[in-house]
Design an enzyme around this catalytic site. Sequence first.
Site, PDB file in Angstrom:
ATOM      1  N   SER A   1      -9.104  -4.699   7.122  1.00 26.88           N
ATOM      2  CA  SER A   1      -8.957  -3.875   8.527  1.00 26.88           C
ATOM      3  C   SER A   1     -10.306  -3.940   9.345  1.00 26.88           C
ATOM      4  O   SER A   1     -11.353  -4.101   9.024  1.00 26.88           O
ATOM      5  CB  SER A   1      -8.550  -2.315   8.467  1.00 26.88           C
ATOM      6  OG  SER A   1      -7.586  -2.324   7.684  1.00 26.88           O
TER       7      SER A   1
HETATM    8  N1  SAM Z   1      -7.680  -1.126   3.239  1.00 25.36           N
HETATM    9  C1  SAM Z   1      -7.756  -2.458   3.084  1.00 25.36           C
HETATM   10  C2  SAM Z   1      -9.202  -2.720   3.165  1.00 25.36           C
HETATM   11  O1  SAM Z   1     -10.045  -2.215   3.283  1.00 25.36           O
HETATM   12  O2  SAM Z   1      -9.092  -4.171   3.162  1.00 25.36           O
HETATM   13  C3  SAM Z   1      -6.966  -3.093   4.139  1.00 25.36           C
HETATM   14  C4  SAM Z   1      -5.360  -3.184   3.755  1.00 25.36           C
HETATM   15  S1  SAM Z   1      -4.378  -4.218   4.407  1.00 25.36           S
HETATM   16  C5  SAM Z   1      -4.468  -3.848   6.169  1.00 25.36           C
HETATM   17  C6  SAM Z   1      -2.802  -3.496   3.739  1.00 25.36           C
HETATM   18  C7  SAM Z   1      -2.572  -3.362   2.374  1.00 25.36           C
HETATM   19  O3  SAM Z   1      -1.316  -2.609   2.107  1.00 25.36           O
HETATM   20  C8  SAM Z   1      -2.039  -5.086   1.758  1.00 25.36           C
HETATM   21  O4  SAM Z   1      -3.082  -5.253   0.759  1.00 25.36           O
HETATM   22  C9  SAM Z   1      -0.721  -4.708   1.347  1.00 25.36           C
HETATM   23  O5  SAM Z   1      -0.297  -5.403   0.240  1.00 25.36           O
HETATM   24  C10 SAM Z   1      -0.830  -3.333   1.070  1.00 25.36           C
HETATM   25  N2  SAM Z   1       0.823  -2.487   0.867  1.00 25.36           N
HETATM   26  C11 SAM Z   1       1.728  -2.838   1.614  1.00 25.36           C
HETATM   27  N3  SAM Z   1       2.568  -1.765   1.277  1.00 25.36           N
HETATM   28  C12 SAM Z   1       2.176  -1.140   0.227  1.00 25.36           C
HETATM   29  C13 SAM Z   1       2.823  -0.107  -0.521  1.00 25.36           C
HETATM   30  N4  SAM Z   1       3.873   0.457  -0.422  1.00 25.36           N
HETATM   31  N5  SAM Z   1       1.861   0.410  -1.504  1.00 25.36           N
HETATM   32  C14 SAM Z   1       0.482   0.011  -1.737  1.00 25.36           C
HETATM   33  N6  SAM Z   1       0.068  -1.069  -0.707  1.00 25.36           N
HETATM   34  C15 SAM Z   1       0.844  -1.581   0.121  1.00 25.36           C
END
Ligand code: SAM
Length: 214
Positions: free
Chosen positions: A61
Amino acid sequence: MLTYEREREELADKLSEKGITDIYVLKAVREVERHKFVIKAMKQHAYSDVALPIGYGQTISQPYTVAFMTQSLRLKSKARVLEIGTGSGYQAAILEKMGIDVFSIERNMDIYLKTRKLLDEIGLRIHTKCGDGTIGWDEFAPYDGILVTAGSPTVPESLKRQLQVGGRLVIPVGNKNSQILKIITKLNDNEFEVCDVPEFSFVPLIGREGWNQK
Ligand code: SAM
């Protein structure tokens, strides 16, 4: 050429100019080495205030978004926070540096394993698991704060349930391209106060209480 340390200072100053006032968040931004959380090809952009690809169609992000979401939780040291969407681990690292007890869930096994290895190498004490974060992590509930770092069609009931009374849930809700950030305070078991902040864009939250896989 600026050193990474100098670049972190400048990033924290920029976030402060953009309205981040929480000194503990800004201190963590100065300390967490974001260049370790991005892929090799993106290292030179590590301290730009932008989201960057981390592979697998996912992103780390934007620092402003991380700082804003963290500040919105209004945490006290030693608070317990659940993060949904570990991704690169940067958001979790910011929380850990603030003295927060962090629990983080990632659904993609490849991302989970890569990030777990990195967190161990850096020596960050963060509890992680691979699974569907839309149903939360009941075992360690209730949480003082819950951060969802992917865009959801609705607010998962499981997450509302696992929030401590007085705690905050911060979650982007909308369609797959654009979302409103909802800052939800739990007043009691049945009542919630909601504050909406436009306009954010996250990758989709996929799971039982999120979007379908396709
Ligand atoms: N917080 C992260 C960082 O600091 O880099 C950014 C996260 S990225 C924008 C969103 C993440 O959410 C992805 O890695 C994706 O695989 C994960 N994701 C999507 N749906 C999810 C779920 N139901 N449970 C856990 N992770 C999930």
